[in-house]
Design a protein around this motif. Structure first.
Motif, mmCIF file in Angstrom:
data_model
loop_
_atom_site.group_PDB
_atom_site.id
_atom_site.type_symbol
_atom_site.label_atom_id
_atom_site.label_comp_id
_atom_site.label_asym_id
_atom_site.label_seq_id
_atom_site.Cartn_x
_atom_site.Cartn_y
_atom_site.Cartn_z
ATOM 1 N N ASP A 1 -8.043 -34.726 -20.364
ATOM 2 C CA ASP A 1 -7.091 -34.547 -21.458
ATOM 3 C C ASP A 1 -5.763 -34.011 -20.911
ATOM 4 O OD1 ASP A 1 -8.900 -35.375 -23.422
ATOM 5 O OD2 ASP A 1 -9.779 -33.351 -23.556
ATOM 6 N N LEU A 2 -4.664 -34.661 -21.360
ATOM 7 C CA LEU A 2 -3.327 -34.225 -20.969
ATOM 8 C C LEU A 2 -2.511 -33.927 -22.220
ATOM 9 C CD1 LEU A 2 -2.567 -36.825 -18.128
ATOM 10 C CD2 LEU A 2 -3.382 -34.473 -17.871
ATOM 11 N N VAL A 3 -1.818 -32.792 -22.225
ATOM 12 C CA VAL A 3 -1.062 -32.369 -23.404
ATOM 13 C C VAL A 3 0.330 -32.978 -23.373
ATOM 14 C CG1 VAL A 3 -2.344 -30.217 -23.565
ATOM 15 C CG2 VAL A 3 -0.220 -30.305 -22.241
ATOM 16 N N VAL A 4 1.036 -32.804 -24.495
ATOM 17 C CA VAL A 4 2.423 -33.271 -24.579
ATOM 18 C C VAL A 4 3.280 -32.565 -23.516
ATOM 19 C CG1 VAL A 4 4.450 -33.387 -26.065
ATOM 20 C CG2 VAL A 4 2.185 -33.748 -27.035
ATOM 21 N N LYS A 5 4.214 -33.292 -22.912
ATOM 22 C CA LYS A 5 5.163 -32.817 -21.898
ATOM 23 C C LYS A 5 4.506 -32.487 -20.564
ATOM 24 C CE LYS A 5 8.695 -31.111 -25.077
ATOM 25 N NZ LYS A 5 9.584 -29.965 -25.438
ATOM 26 N N THR A 6 3.321 -33.043 -20.338
ATOM 27 C CA THR A 6 2.735 -32.915 -18.991
ATOM 28 C C THR A 6 3.687 -33.573 -17.991
ATOM 29 O OG1 THR A 6 0.477 -32.891 -19.833
ATOM 30 C CG2 THR A 6 0.783 -33.545 -17.530
ATOM 31 N N ARG A 7 3.906 -32.912 -16.858
ATOM 32 C CA ARG A 7 4.908 -33.378 -15.881
ATOM 33 C C ARG A 7 4.300 -34.407 -14.922
ATOM 34 N NH1 ARG A 7 6.788 -28.246 -12.918
ATOM 35 N NH2 ARG A 7 4.593 -27.740 -13.295
ATOM 36 N N PHE A 8 5.093 -35.458 -14.655
ATOM 37 C CA PHE A 8 4.806 -36.426 -13.605
ATOM 38 C C PHE A 8 6.027 -36.441 -12.668
ATOM 39 C CE2 PHE A 8 2.171 -37.620 -17.138
ATOM 40 C CZ PHE A 8 0.984 -38.037 -16.562
ATOM 41 N N GLN A 9 5.785 -36.308 -11.371
ATOM 42 C CA GLN A 9 6.903 -36.128 -10.429
ATOM 43 C C GLN A 9 6.840 -37.163 -9.309
ATOM 44 O OE1 GLN A 9 7.787 -32.062 -9.284
ATOM 45 N NE2 GLN A 9 8.201 -32.722 -7.168
ATOM 46 N N THR A 10 8.018 -37.721 -8.983
ATOM 47 C CA THR A 10 8.120 -38.668 -7.866
ATOM 48 C C THR A 10 8.271 -37.888 -6.550
ATOM 49 O OG1 THR A 10 10.525 -38.820 -7.939
ATOM 50 C CG2 THR A 10 9.266 -40.301 -9.391
ATOM 51 N N GLU A 11 8.197 -38.648 -5.436
ATOM 52 C CA GLU A 11 8.377 -38.010 -4.118
ATOM 53 C C GLU A 11 9.785 -37.431 -3.969
ATOM 54 O OE1 GLU A 11 7.406 -40.773 -1.088
ATOM 55 O OE2 GLU A 11 5.245 -40.778 -1.530
ATOM 56 N N GLU A 12 10.786 -37.993 -4.679
ATOM 57 C CA GLU A 12 12.165 -37.501 -4.587
ATOM 58 C C GLU A 12 12.410 -36.276 -5.463
ATOM 59 O OE1 GLU A 12 11.347 -40.620 -5.307
ATOM 60 O OE2 GLU A 12 11.745 -41.556 -3.356
ATOM 61 N N GLY A 13 11.399 -35.846 -6.248
ATOM 62 C CA GLY A 13 11.541 -34.667 -7.086
ATOM 63 C C GLY A 13 11.987 -34.965 -8.498
ATOM 64 N N LEU A 14 12.080 -36.249 -8.877
ATOM 65 C CA LEU A 14 12.444 -36.603 -10.254
ATOM 66 C C LEU A 14 11.246 -36.334 -11.172
ATOM 67 C CD1 LEU A 14 14.324 -39.966 -9.631
ATOM 68 C CD2 LEU A 14 15.274 -37.655 -9.787
ATOM 69 N N ILE A 15 11.498 -35.699 -12.328
ATOM 70 C CA ILE A 15 10.423 -35.262 -13.235
ATOM 71 C C ILE A 15 10.472 -36.071 -14.533
ATOM 72 C CG2 ILE A 15 9.526 -33.331 -14.573
ATOM 73 C CD1 ILE A 15 10.591 -31.475 -12.404
ATOM 74 N N PHE A 16 9.315 -36.612 -14.894
ATOM 75 C CA PHE A 16 9.124 -37.306 -16.170
ATOM 76 C C PHE A 16 8.010 -36.590 -16.934
ATOM 77 C CE2 PHE A 16 11.236 -40.306 -13.559
ATOM 78 C CZ PHE A 16 11.969 -41.137 -14.384
ATOM 79 N N ARG A 17 8.071 -36.615 -18.275
ATOM 80 C CA ARG A 17 7.090 -35.898 -19.104
ATOM 81 C C ARG A 17 6.457 -36.854 -20.141
ATOM 82 N NH1 ARG A 17 7.470 -30.246 -18.668
ATOM 83 N NH2 ARG A 17 9.313 -29.543 -17.488
ATOM 84 N N LEU A 18 5.170 -36.527 -20.459
ATOM 85 C CA LEU A 18 4.475 -37.285 -21.506
ATOM 86 C C LEU A 18 5.136 -37.033 -22.859
ATOM 87 C CD1 LEU A 18 0.658 -36.867 -20.773
ATOM 88 C CD2 LEU A 18 1.967 -38.994 -20.748
ATOM 89 N N ILE A 19 5.251 -38.126 -23.624
ATOM 90 C CA ILE A 19 5.788 -37.963 -24.979
ATOM 91 C C ILE A 19 4.685 -37.538 -25.947
ATOM 92 C CG2 ILE A 19 6.877 -39.215 -26.898
ATOM 93 C CD1 ILE A 19 8.377 -40.876 -24.885
ATOM 94 N N ASN A 20 3.479 -38.016 -25.721
ATOM 95 C CA ASN A 20 2.337 -37.683 -26.595
ATOM 96 C C ASN A 20 1.173 -37.198 -25.731
ATOM 97 O OD1 ASN A 20 3.578 -38.684 -29.081
ATOM 98 N ND2 ASN A 20 3.327 -40.726 -28.170
ATOM 99 N N SER A 21 0.272 -36.444 -26.386
ATOM 100 C CA SER A 21 -0.939 -36.017 -25.680
ATOM 101 C C SER A 21 -1.886 -37.199 -25.556
ATOM 102 C CB SER A 21 -1.608 -34.853 -26.406
ATOM 103 O OG SER A 21 -1.965 -35.248 -27.720
ATOM 104 N N VAL A 22 -2.669 -37.259 -24.490
ATOM 105 C CA VAL A 22 -3.568 -38.393 -24.255
ATOM 106 C C VAL A 22 -4.870 -37.899 -23.637
ATOM 107 C CG1 VAL A 22 -1.680 -40.061 -23.944
ATOM 108 C CG2 VAL A 22 -2.583 -38.814 -21.973
ATOM 109 N N ARG A 23 -5.950 -38.793 -23.742
ATOM 110 C CA ARG A 23 -7.212 -38.544 -23.034
ATOM 111 C C ARG A 23 -7.433 -39.741 -22.102
ATOM 112 N NH1 ARG A 23 -13.060 -36.661 -25.261
ATOM 113 N NH2 ARG A 23 -12.003 -34.663 -24.973
ATOM 114 N N VAL A 24 -7.482 -39.441 -20.821
ATOM 115 C CA VAL A 24 -7.674 -40.496 -19.828
ATOM 116 C C VAL A 24 -9.164 -40.636 -19.595
ATOM 117 C CG1 VAL A 24 -7.092 -41.307 -17.507
ATOM 118 C CG2 VAL A 24 -5.481 -39.834 -18.757
ATOM 119 N N PRO A 25 -9.720 -41.848 -19.814
ATOM 120 C CA PRO A 25 -11.174 -42.017 -19.633
ATOM 121 C C PRO A 25 -11.581 -41.825 -18.182
ATOM 122 C CG PRO A 25 -10.086 -44.143 -19.939
ATOM 123 C CD PRO A 25 -9.040 -43.094 -20.207
#
Length: 602
Positions: free
Chosen positions: A299-323
């Protein structure tokens, strides 16, 4: 400097301690004769170790040592006993020649033979009839003690030649008279051969005189110089409160009068850059595929961070459950993400977020094993990012500007006082200087003012107005310099002289102060340049130049330069010019050598 002993001289050892040989000695026994193979001259300031090192390298056994009056070596009987022991160990015999009466007595107590002067033996017939020295030899004293100049030698040779020619002419006339049977004296004019011989000899004599007397050499010597930093403790006394003390200062105490300086308030403008950022652009967004390699859903909550090797940060818009994974197939789930305004380094992302297909990690997961099991990747580029950022003033910016202002006014306080006192000197016709020491210069707490309310204001930079006061002490620098130069002359080595004093380069070290009494004590350091005294008009210079002149007489120019360059303690640079220019050697006459002393350039 070592000199070879002339073969004609022997030195009779004076028995300082008295007595004879083991059986009393015959009264008519000949005095013991010491025949030195080398004479070594010792300088007045040479130490015993230097004397021993100089003599132990000589390849001779019998050595005479000439020591001047008041030499260091003759000041201690311990020195002499050590010297005797050292030479006894090396198998060398020494004789000390000195006119120092106390030195003679110490030599007697130390068991070293010593005399006051050289004794000349009477020459035998072989010495009297010995031929004159060649021109390459230096003049020596004749057997009867008389000196003969170069002119006398040349005139003597010339008279001998003229007498020889005259005798030949007389013999020729007598022969002609006998052959002709004449009874009267007949004088005839000398023939051409005799006249030519006379002219040739005269020319040769003139060339010999030119070769001996005319050649000259000029030696340009740059003395070795060194920096001397002399420090003195000086009491700076308020003129009004310590006038009596200033007028009655003892000669051994250095003091200088001071005058308080209280200029009007100073004002400075301080400019500082804003560091706050306001993002007004748009953030890039797109779809990522979240991959789960573990068997359990994640389970991942809203605004969970995803980061590239260059340090750019993206966030989840909605909460999700990854099977979770099933067998060898990982669990996957597409999810929408949007870029942050700033990356992990605090830099604006904006249009930098428009990246191609990439792989993302989850920096919020601390366990490394879990980080490898859960990650995300995009199949298509992120789009929609644009950059627009403005600066604003933060409270931290204002605090940094105030600290910057305090550091700056303390740093510039001395310059502020210097400018003020220079203006006052022009107005009042004085010549005072600021006492440049941080313990003496007092800076007040600055008053900070700004234009309007600054925190949160959008601006690239802002300005503060700083108002402060500075107080200090002024003194007469020229009077202080004169005192320091007078004391500095007493700290120079006896064989050196001061060539330059940097009067404007004074440094201070605070000792203590008494504000109520108007007293400040500082250690003042002044820098000067000292060089060896090689002026021929001064005793030290005359003695040194004579020593080197005696050594280089008749040497080739190259050898003379090598010898002078070895005098590294006294000489920094040397040049030699000869006349005529093709002359390969230094003249054999001291008067034909000229010394020019040059100052060492910085």
């Amino acid at each position: 400097m070592d000199k070879p002993l002339k073969p004609r001289f022997e030195i009779q050892k004076k028995r300082i301690g008295g007595g004879g040989d083991s059986d009393g000695g015959a009264k008519n026994a000949e005095p013991e004769v010491f025949k030195p193979e080398k004479i070594v001259y010792i300088e007045i300031d040479e130490e015993i170790t230097h004397v021993f090192d100089k003599i132990k390298r000589l390849p001779v056994k019998n050595i005479a040592i000439v020591i001047p009056r008041r030499a260091i070596v003759l000041q201690s009987i311990i020195n002499l006993k050590i010297l005797k022991k050292k030479f006894d160990e090396t198998g060398k015999k020494i004789l000390i020649i000195t006119t120092d009466p106390s030195g003679l007595q110490l030599c007697e107590k130390a068991g070293i033979s010593a005399i006051e002067r050289l004794y000349e033996n009477k020459p035998d017939e072989s010495e009297v009839k010995a031929p004159l020295p060649t021109r390459t030899e230096r003049p020596i004293r004749t057997a009867h003690g008389e000196k003969m100049s170069i002119a006398e030698v040349i005139n003597k040779d010339k008279k001998s030649l003229l007498t020889s020619v005259s005798d030949k002419i007389k013999e020729y006339l007598k022969k002609k008279k006998k052959d002709a049977g004449q009874t009267r004296l007949v004088l005839i004019t000398p023939n051409k051969q005799a006249l030519f011989t006379l002219i040739l000899v005269s020319v040769l004599l003139l060339l010999a005189i030119a070769y001996i007397a005319l050649p000259g050499a000029t030696i340009y010597i740059t003395p070795r110089s060194s920096v001397i930093d002399a420090s003195f403790n000086i009491s700076f006394l308020d003129f009004e409160r310590n006038r009596d003390l200033l007028e009655n200062t003892y000669a051994n105490n250095l003091s200088a009068a001071t005058f308080p300086i209280n200029p009007p308030l100073f004002t400075r403008k301080i400019t500082h850059n804003s560091t706050g950022k306001i993002f007004k652009g748009s953030n890039a967004r797109g779809i990522v595929t979240i991959v789960n390699l573990s068997a359990n859903p994640w389970d991942l909550v809203v605004k969970t961070r995803f980061q590239t090797e260059e340090g750019l940060i993206f966030r989840l818009i909605n909460s999700v459950r990854v099977p979770g994974a099933k067998g060898n197939l990982p669990g996957t789930l597409p999810a929408e993400v949007v870029a942050d305004e700033f990356d992990s380094d605090g830099q604006t992302i904006g249009d930098r977020g428009n990246i191609p297909a990439s792989k993302f990690s989850l920096p919020g997961i601390k366990n490394e094993e879990n980080k490898r099991k859960l990650y995300a990747e995009s199949k298509v580029p992120m789009t929609g990012g644009s950059t627009l950022v403005t600066k604003n003033i933060t409270k931290n910016d204002i605090d940094a500007a105030i600290n910057k202002a305090k550091i700056l006014i303390v740093k510039e306080a001395a310059n502020d006082l210097k400018k003020y006192i220079e203006e006052q000197n022009l107005i009042k016709k004085t010549s005072l200087s600021i006492l440049d020491d941080k313990h003496v210069i007092k800076v007040s707490e600055p008053q900070i003012a700004s234009a309007g309310d600054l925190p949160g204001k959008e601006a690239e930079q802002f300005e503060l107005t700083v108002t402060y006061s500075v107080k200090g002490l002024a003194f007469d620098r020229q009077q202080l310099n004169n005192m320091l130069k007078e004391r500095l002359s007493n700290r120079v080595d006896p064989d050196k002289r001061i060539t330059k004093i940097n009067e404007n380069d004074l440094s201070y070290r605070f000792l203590d102060s008494d504000e109520n009494a108007g007293k400040v004590r500082l250690t003042v350091t002044i820098r000067a340049i000292q060089a060896y005294e090689l002026d021929p008009e001064k005793e030290n210079g005359r003695r040194f130049l004579k020593k080197i002149a005696d050594h280089i007489l008749g040497l080739r120019v190259k050898d003379a330069i090598n010898y002078l360059q070895q005098q590294t303690d006294e000489i920094a640079k040397v040049e030699i010019t000869t006349w005529p220019v093709w002359a390969p050697t230094i003249p054999n006459i001291t008067d034909n050598i000229k010394f020019v002393i040059k100052e060492e350039t910085e």
